[in-house]
Design a protein around this motif. Structure first.
Motif, PDB file in Angstrom:
ATOM      1  N   LEU A  15     -19.209  27.854  59.915  1.00 39.12           N
ATOM      2  CA  LEU A  15     -19.086  27.310  61.268  1.00 39.12           C
ATOM      3  C   LEU A  15     -19.372  28.388  62.322  1.00 39.12           C
ATOM      4  O   LEU A  15     -20.027  28.129  63.330  1.00 39.12           O
ATOM      5  N   ALA A  16     -18.893  29.593  62.072  1.00 38.35           N
ATOM      6  CA  ALA A  16     -19.188  30.679  63.003  1.00 38.35           C
ATOM      7  C   ALA A  16     -20.687  30.964  63.049  1.00 38.35           C
ATOM      8  O   ALA A  16     -21.272  31.137  64.130  1.00 38.35           O
ATOM      9  N   ALA A  17     -21.321  30.993  61.886  1.00 41.54           N
ATOM     10  CA  ALA A  17     -22.767  31.254  61.831  1.00 41.54           C
ATOM     11  C   ALA A  17     -23.552  30.141  62.524  1.00 41.54           C
ATOM     12  O   ALA A  17     -24.561  30.396  63.192  1.00 41.54           O
ATOM     13  N   GLY A  18     -23.084  28.888  62.377  1.00 42.20           N
ATOM     14  CA  GLY A  18     -23.773  27.769  63.006  1.00 42.20           C
ATOM     15  C   GLY A  18     -23.817  27.875  64.512  1.00 42.20           C
ATOM     16  O   GLY A  18     -24.750  27.374  65.158  1.00 42.20           O
ATOM     17  N   ARG A  34     -22.422   9.054  64.768  1.00 47.38           N
ATOM     18  CA  ARG A  34     -22.493  10.289  65.542  1.00 47.38           C
ATOM     19  C   ARG A  34     -23.622  11.125  64.963  1.00 47.38           C
ATOM     20  O   ARG A  34     -23.645  11.385  63.750  1.00 47.38           O
ATOM     21  N   SER A  35     -24.539  11.567  65.806  1.00 48.52           N
ATOM     22  CA  SER A  35     -25.709  12.308  65.357  1.00 48.52           C
ATOM     23  C   SER A  35     -25.756  13.678  66.006  1.00 48.52           C
ATOM     24  O   SER A  35     -25.339  13.850  67.157  1.00 48.52           O
ATOM     25  N   ALA A  36     -26.271  14.649  65.248  1.00 50.96           N
ATOM     26  CA  ALA A  36     -26.472  15.991  65.788  1.00 50.96           C
ATOM     27  C   ALA A  36     -27.738  16.581  65.199  1.00 50.96           C
ATOM     28  O   ALA A  36     -28.055  16.366  64.023  1.00 50.96           O
ATOM     29  N   TRP A  37     -28.446  17.330  66.037  1.00 51.93           N
ATOM     30  CA  TRP A  37     -29.673  18.006  65.628  1.00 51.93           C
ATOM     31  C   TRP A  37     -29.586  19.442  66.125  1.00 51.93           C
ATOM     32  O   TRP A  37     -29.477  19.698  67.322  1.00 51.93           O
ATOM     33  N   ILE A  38     -29.593  20.374  65.174  1.00 47.74           N
ATOM     34  CA  ILE A  38     -29.548  21.792  65.503  1.00 47.74           C
ATOM     35  C   ILE A  38     -30.813  22.440  64.975  1.00 47.74           C
ATOM     36  O   ILE A  38     -31.070  22.414  63.758  1.00 47.74           O
ATOM     37  N   ASP A  39     -31.600  23.015  65.870  1.00 44.54           N
ATOM     38  CA  ASP A  39     -32.818  23.701  65.458  1.00 44.54           C
ATOM     39  C   ASP A  39     -32.453  24.871  64.555  1.00 44.54           C
ATOM     40  O   ASP A  39     -31.670  25.741  64.933  1.00 44.54           O
ATOM     41  N   ILE A  57     -30.542  17.965  60.707  1.00 51.79           N
ATOM     42  CA  ILE A  57     -30.049  16.766  61.390  1.00 51.79           C
ATOM     43  C   ILE A  57     -28.987  16.106  60.512  1.00 51.79           C
ATOM     44  O   ILE A  57     -29.147  16.031  59.288  1.00 51.79           O
ATOM     45  N   ALA A  58     -27.930  15.621  61.155  1.00 47.31           N
ATOM     46  CA  ALA A  58     -26.916  14.846  60.446  1.00 47.31           C
ATOM     47  C   ALA A  58     -26.598  13.589  61.238  1.00 47.31           C
ATOM     48  O   ALA A  58     -26.507  13.626  62.471  1.00 47.31           O
ATOM     49  N   MET A 102     -22.802  21.136  60.698  1.00 52.01           N
ATOM     50  CA  MET A 102     -22.564  22.451  60.109  1.00 52.01           C
ATOM     51  C   MET A 102     -21.772  22.345  58.808  1.00 52.01           C
ATOM     52  O   MET A 102     -22.069  23.024  57.821  1.00 52.01           O
ATOM     53  N   THR A 103     -20.757  21.468  58.815  1.00 55.97           N
ATOM     54  CA  THR A 103     -19.944  21.277  57.610  1.00 55.97           C
ATOM     55  C   THR A 103     -20.756  20.639  56.496  1.00 55.97           C
ATOM     56  O   THR A 103     -20.663  21.052  55.325  1.00 55.97           O
TER      57      THR A 103
END
Length: 306
Positions: free
Chosen positions: A25-28, A51-56, A60-61, A293-294
Motif C-alpha cells: 500500500l505504501a508503494a502504491g 467501485r472502479s480505480a485506474w492507477i497508471d 485497473i480494478a 492496490m490490495t
C-alpha cells in the motif's frame, strides 16, 4: 487460451501477510494518483455498487458488491461480490478475486499502514471498539505488527464481545469504554455509530487512535475534542474530507480547520510522530484505489505461491 484465476477467500488468505500488504500500500502511493469512479444500480430493496480505480503503473480494478437485504431469511449472505483486476499494459482481465477477501485485507491493512508509522513502537495495550467482522480483522492485522500486545475488546452488546473473546484466545473484555480507552496505547474503532463514542477528554498523551467505522456523512466515532487534541491524518483527502462525517462535520462547523489535517498517504513521509507524548489520529476512509492496490498484492502473492 490462458485461464483466468479465481482467488477464493480461504485459499487467498492463506498466502497473504499483513506486513507485506502495508508495504504494498505504501508503494502504491508512490505512483500517480488513481482515477476513481463509483456507480449504483437499484431494484428495491436490492443494490449493485461498483467501485472502479485506474492507477497508471498498477492497472485497473472494478469491485462490485450486490446487497440483497432479504437474503439472510433464506440462508444466503446479504452482501456478495467480486473484484475484476485488469492488466496495466493491455487491459486484459488478469484475475477475479473474492469480494470479502479484498475488503477484509484492504480495510485492516489501510489502518495498519498508518499505525506502523504513527503508533509508538512499544505499544502494548490495544483496544478494539466493536466486536464485528472488522474487529476480528483488526485483531489479526495489529497482532502482526505488535506481537507482544495485549488486546481488549469493548462492544455495546456484551454477548457479541464474549463471542469474539471465545474465538480469539487471550482477548480481554472491557466493561467500561472510558476506562478501556484511557488504559490503551492504541484504540482502533470499527462501529456503525452516528454519535461520537470516544471522547477526547478520555485520551492521554502518547496514544494512537484509528477510526474505521464511519463511512457516511452523518457518522462519527469521536468527538471534536479528540480531533482537536490530536495530530490528524487520513488515507485520502479525496475520500474523507467532504464525504465522511468524522472529518466533514468538524470542518463545516469550524471545530477544526483544513490545515489541521496533517497529510494523506500521498505524503507518506509526513506520517511520523514528533514526540512520544503527542496523540495521533488516523481516519480510514477506504476507497477504490486501495482495493486496486490490495488486489494487485493478492494476485502477486497468489502467483508467487502457485
Amino acid at each position: 487460451m490462458t485461464s483466468i484465476p479465481f482467488i477464493p477467500f480461504d485459499e487467498g488468505e492463506a498466502v497473504l501477510d499483513w506486513i507485506g500488504l502495508t508495504d504494498a500500500l505504501a508503494a502504491g502511493h508512490t505512483l500517480p494518483k488513481a482515477e476513481i469512479g463509483d456507480t449504483f444500480l437499484y431494484r428495491d430493496p436490492d443494490t449493485l455498487l461498483s467501485r472502479s480505480a485506474w492507477i497508471d503503473g498498477l492497472g485497473i480494478a472494478v469491485k462490485s458488491a450486490t446487497v440483497f437485504p432479504n437474503n439472510p431469511a433464506s440462508g444466503a449472505p446479504m452482501i456478495n461480490g467480486g473484484v475484476n483486476l485488469y492488466s496495466n499494459e493491455n487491459g486484459i482481465l488478469e484475475a477475479i478475486i473474492d469480494f470479502h477477501l479484498v475488503t477484509k485485507w484492504k480495510t485492516a491493512g489501510d489502518s495498519l499502514t498508518a499505525a506502523r508509522r504513527l503508533a509508538r513502537a512499544g505499544s502494548r495495550n490495544i483496544l478494539i471498539v466493536g466486536a464485528g467482522t472488522q474487529g476480528r480483522a483488526l485483531h489479526s492485522a495489529y497482532r502482526a505488527a505488535f506481537p507482544a500486545a495485549v488486546f481488549t475488546v469493548w462492544n455495546r452488546s456484551a454477548p457479541n464481545a464474549e463471542q469474539m473473546a471465545a474465538e480469539l484466545p487471550g482477548l480481554l473484555i472491557a466493561d467500561d469504554l472510558e476506562t478501556a480507552v484511557n488504559n490503551a496505547d492504541i484504540i482502533t474503532s470499527a462501529t456503525m455509530s452516528t454519535e461520537p463514542l470516544i471522547k477526547g477528554a478520555w485520551l492521554r498523551p502518547g496514544q494512537h487512535v484509528d477510526l474505521i467505522g464511519a463511512y457516511r456523512p452523518d457518522m462519527r466515532e469521536v468527538d471534536n475534542e479528540a480531533l482537536q487534541r490530536a495530530r490528524v491524518f487520513v488515507d485520502s483527502h479525496d475520500t474523507t474530507l467532504g464525504h465522511i462525517g468524522e472529518i466533514k462535520i468538524p470542518l463545516e462547523t469550524g471545530a477544526i480547520s483544513r490545515d489541521h489535517i496533517v497529510a494523506d498517504y500521498y505524503d507518506m513521509a509526513a506520517f511520523k510522530r514528533h514526540s512520544d507524548d503527542e496523540i495521533t489520529l488516523f481516519k480510514n476512509g477506504g476507497g477504490a484505489h486501495l482495493d486496486l492496490m490490495t488486489s494487485r498484492y493478492i494476485l502477486d502473492r497468489w502467483m508467487d505461491k502457485s
